[in-house]
Design an enzyme around this catalytic site. Structure first.
Site, PDB file in Angstrom:
ATOM      1  N   ASP A 402       0.839  -1.306  -0.087  1.00 29.79           N
ATOM      2  CA  ASP A 402      -0.098   0.054  -0.141  1.00 29.79           C
ATOM      3  C   ASP A 402       0.882   1.246  -0.192  1.00 29.79           C
ATOM      4  OD1 ASP A 402      -2.384  -1.595   0.196  1.00 29.79           O
ATOM      5  OD2 ASP A 402      -2.324  -1.450   2.275  1.00 29.79           O
TER       6      ASP A 402
HETATM    7  P1  NAP Z   1       1.006  -3.799   3.029  1.00 28.57           P
HETATM    8  O1  NAP Z   1       0.220  -3.075   2.223  1.00 28.57           O
HETATM    9  O2  NAP Z   1       0.092  -4.495   4.463  1.00 28.57           O
HETATM   10  O3  NAP Z   1       1.430  -5.175   2.359  1.00 28.57           O
HETATM   11  C1  NAP Z   1       2.391  -6.177   2.858  1.00 28.57           C
HETATM   12  C2  NAP Z   1       2.652  -7.093   1.658  1.00 28.57           C
HETATM   13  O4  NAP Z   1       3.690  -7.736   2.189  1.00 28.57           O
HETATM   14  C3  NAP Z   1       1.579  -8.015   1.158  1.00 28.57           C
HETATM   15  O5  NAP Z   1       0.827  -7.420  -0.104  1.00 28.57           O
HETATM   16  C4  NAP Z   1       1.970  -9.387   0.949  1.00 28.57           C
HETATM   17  O6  NAP Z   1       2.010  -9.879  -0.247  1.00 28.57           O
HETATM   18  C5  NAP Z   1       3.587  -9.049   1.459  1.00 28.57           C
HETATM   19  N1  NAP Z   1       3.957 -10.392   2.368  1.00 28.57           N
HETATM   20  C6  NAP Z   1       3.456 -10.755   3.325  1.00 28.57           C
HETATM   21  N2  NAP Z   1       4.084 -11.895   3.731  1.00 28.57           N
HETATM   22  C7  NAP Z   1       5.364 -11.575   2.959  1.00 28.57           C
HETATM   23  C8  NAP Z   1       6.436 -12.606   3.094  1.00 28.57           C
HETATM   24  N3  NAP Z   1       6.578 -13.536   3.761  1.00 28.57           N
HETATM   25  N4  NAP Z   1       7.463 -12.365   2.158  1.00 28.57           N
HETATM   26  C9  NAP Z   1       7.152 -11.518   1.120  1.00 28.57           C
HETATM   27  N5  NAP Z   1       6.168 -10.733   1.060  1.00 28.57           N
HETATM   28  C10 NAP Z   1       5.158 -10.893   1.994  1.00 28.57           C
HETATM   29  O7  NAP Z   1       2.212  -3.379   3.792  1.00 28.57           O
HETATM   30  P2  NAP Z   1       2.790  -2.005   3.761  1.00 28.57           P
HETATM   31  O8  NAP Z   1       2.752  -1.364   2.450  1.00 28.57           O
HETATM   32  O9  NAP Z   1       4.105  -2.078   4.667  1.00 28.57           O
HETATM   33  O10 NAP Z   1       1.625  -0.969   4.371  1.00 28.57           O
HETATM   34  C11 NAP Z   1       1.217  -0.970   5.489  1.00 28.57           C
HETATM   35  C12 NAP Z   1      -0.313  -0.893   5.403  1.00 28.57           C
HETATM   36  O11 NAP Z   1      -0.531  -1.080   6.892  1.00 28.57           O
HETATM   37  C13 NAP Z   1      -0.804   0.555   5.174  1.00 28.57           C
HETATM   38  O12 NAP Z   1      -1.736   0.369   4.468  1.00 28.57           O
HETATM   39  C14 NAP Z   1      -1.065   1.168   6.438  1.00 28.57           C
HETATM   40  O13 NAP Z   1      -1.894   2.098   6.367  1.00 28.57           O
HETATM   41  C15 NAP Z   1      -1.288   0.073   7.499  1.00 28.57           C
HETATM   42  N6  NAP Z   1      -1.254   0.338   8.793  1.00 28.57           N
HETATM   43  C16 NAP Z   1      -0.018   0.605   9.415  1.00 28.57           C
HETATM   44  C17 NAP Z   1       0.139   0.961  10.633  1.00 28.57           C
HETATM   45  C18 NAP Z   1       1.640   1.279  11.258  1.00 28.57           C
HETATM   46  O14 NAP Z   1       1.541   2.129  12.219  1.00 28.57           O
HETATM   47  N7  NAP Z   1       2.592   1.106  10.452  1.00 28.57           N
HETATM   48  C19 NAP Z   1      -0.956   0.969  11.414  1.00 28.57           C
HETATM   49  C20 NAP Z   1      -2.204   0.730  10.919  1.00 28.57           C
HETATM   50  C21 NAP Z   1      -2.254   0.456   9.494  1.00 28.57           C
HETATM   51  P3  NAP Z   1       1.808 -11.449  -0.520  1.00 28.57           P
HETATM   52  O15 NAP Z   1       0.655 -11.866   0.129  1.00 28.57           O
HETATM   53  O16 NAP Z   1       1.733 -11.642  -1.777  1.00 28.57           O
HETATM   54  O17 NAP Z   1       3.171 -11.945  -0.410  1.00 28.57           O
END
Ligand code: NAP
Length: 475
Positions: A402
């Site tokens: 994301d």
């Molecule tokens: P993300 O959008 O959740 O995407 C993570 C990606 O990691 C997934 O598409 C998944 O794809 C891949 N993945 C999972 N396990 C894996 C593995 N073992 N090896 C390789 N890839 C793997 O993560 P992000 O880009 O870090 O974004 C964070 C999200 O969390 C945002 O939408 C944000 O708003 C939200 N959030 C963050 C917080 C905070 O404080 N950081 C708090 C609340 C919400 P596959 O399944 O295809 O592998």
């Protein structure tokens, strides 16, 4: 021969205890300052812990302190449960751990209020303002305790992560529960000494805590936990006023203020308003309106191999690593640090682009990379990194989704539209490591994967990165 009483009597003197409290909360503030940067964070944490130990000692020295056996039992239980839990918890499970500890704080606050109510015969021997602060603490502490437990249950998958709500009636039910709890509080503060009424107040607040958090999707839980954390802080500060305990007032206000600031920062970084989060419904695993689900995109995706990725990286002059939640799940940070060291040996300039909400909690990526001894000066915050992508040859996106999605800039109907992103597509080429085409946290397709400069390396982040490092050795 026993020591003369004067030699130790100062230990119980109120002025001496006040000095200890001032030292304690000076250390809290100093500790908090330390937490503002990765270099000083560990020391900051320790400084605040020393402050808390002094505050506990000062409280125990208070001549009104009662049952030593019970106090010792409580402390022993706390240490026996808290220390192993904090040592063993995985970094990806930290949000639920914080929820649990936060809930314990809220629970302690409402129990103290209840004890105060009983000790003072329903506040009949205390000033009205003390009753008001104590009742406020009882309501907010109870909401926070129950709300935090639900948040823990959802994140730990003991409860379903999807929103559970009464639909349109939910807000009315919440309002009725709030009115009932506040009305009971007003009646008690006005002189009703009924303990049954006090228990009724706690029950209404408990139902409210459940009713507020159950409709929120598991995905928004980190923001909710931060909000409940602020609630616990405020209720602890109110307890401090009721008990005339300065350290509790200061500590509670610090938690209340920092929790509120953090909640706001997270909401802004996700482009979600706090009322929209509390209204619920986002990221509970279901389809999101206006979002393009996985596999619905018309474009083509190009996949690559570890060998090709290694060649691309070896001949780059600048590489930007873009870590995300997948790197945390795979525990790939050490493998990533190894790969970057190998690249640096070949003269490649390395940067790490850190999005404020990459992962599942604020600072998630910083903590993991610090654990793998990645030098702090290689970490670039979002704005800084976005200026660097244009001169980056390869952006290596490792389990981030994301936070790199151009839909946030280009697609007004997207649920993440307006969320600031890492603009990786400005770099000359992009390699994305993830296991499949599945979406991330927001449940939406990522347009980045269909762009001509992007190639996908499908696999677990840790194994894929290790394979690239192995291939690099052959070049
Ligand atoms: P993300 O959008 O959740 O995407 C993570 C990606 O990691 C997934 O598409 C998944 O794809 C891949 N993945 C999972 N396990 C894996 C593995 N073992 N090896 C390789 N890839 C793997 O993560 P992000 O880009 O870090 O974004 C964070 C999200 O969390 C945002 O939408 C944000 O708003 C939200 N959030 C963050 C917080 C905070 O404080 N950081 C708090 C609340 C919400 P596959 O399944 O295809 O592998």
């Amino acid at each position: 021969m026993s020591a003369p009483p004067l030699a130790t009597s100062f230990l119980h003197n109120q002025n001496f205890l006040d000095v200890l409290y001032i030292v304690a909360f000076s250390l809290f503030i100093q500790g908090l300052r330390g937490l503002s940067g990765p270099r000083t964070a560990v020391r900051g944490n320790r400084t605040a812990a020393v402050g808390m130990a002094i505050a506990v000692i000062a409280t125990l020295l208070n001549p009104n302190e009662g049952n030593w056996g019970l106090i010792a039992l409580g402390m022993a239980l706390g240490v026996a449960v808290g220390v192993p839990a904090a040592r063993q918890v995985k970094m990806t499970a930290m949000p639920q751990m914080v929820a649990l500890f936060n809930g314990v704080g809220g629970g302690a606050v409402f129990l103290i209020s209840w004890a105060e109510f009983r000790l003072t015969d329903g506040y009949s021997h205390t000033a009205t303002y003390i009753a008001i602060f104590s009742l406020f603490a009882a309501i907010v502490g109870s909401v926070s305790f129950w709300g935090s437990n639900i948040a823990f249950g959802k994140l730990q998958e003991i409860l379903p992560g999807r929103p559970i709500s009464l639909g349109a009636a939910q807000q009315i039910v919440n309002l009725v529960l709030l009115i009932l709890a506040v009305a009971a509080g007003i009646d008690i503060a006005a002189g009703n000494h009924s303990e049954l009424l006090f228990i009724g107040l706690l029950v209404c607040a408990a139902l409210l805590g459940n009713a507020v958090v159950l409709p929120i999707g598991g995905a928004d839980m980190p923001v909710v936990i931060s909000m409940l954390n602020a609630f616990t802080g405020l209720s602890a500060a109110a307890t401090g006023i009721a008990l005339n305990n300065t350290a509790l007032i200061v500590a509670g206000m610090i938690v209340g203020a920092s929790g509120s600031i953090l909640t706001n920062l997270m909401a802004v970084a996700m482009n979600r308003s706090i009322p929209a989060i509390v209204a619920g419904g986002f990221g509970g695993g279901g389809a999101i309106e206006g979002a393009q689900g996985a596999g619905e995109h018309a474009g083509t995706v190009r996949s690559t191999s570890a060998a090709d990725a290694a060649i691309q990286l070896a001949y780059a002059s600048r590489v930007m690593i873009v870590p995300g939640y997948g790197m945390a799940v795979a525990q790939a940070q050490h493998a990533v640090a190894e790969l970057t060291k190998e690249l640096q040996k070949r003269g490649v300039e390395i940067g790490y682009a850190i999005h404020p909400v990459a992962g599942r909690m604020p600072g998630h990526m910083n903590v993991l990379l610090a654990e793998a001894d990645v030098p702090y000066d290689q970490l670039e915050e979002m704005d800084e990194a976005n200026q660097e992508f244009a001169r980056t040859d390869v952006s290596l996106v490792i389990g981030a989704n994301d936070v790199t999605n151009p839909a946030a800039k280009n697609t007004p109907s997207s649920p993440i539209y307006g969320m600031p992103i890492l603009e990786v597509s400005n770099s000359h080429s992009v390699i994305v490591i993830k296991r499949s085409m599945n979406p991330g946290f927001a449940g939406i397709e990522n347009e980045l994967y269909y762009e001509p400069e992007t190639t996908m390396l499908f696999g677990d982040a840790k194994s894929a990165v290790s394979e690239i490092t192995a291939e690099l050795a052959q070049i």
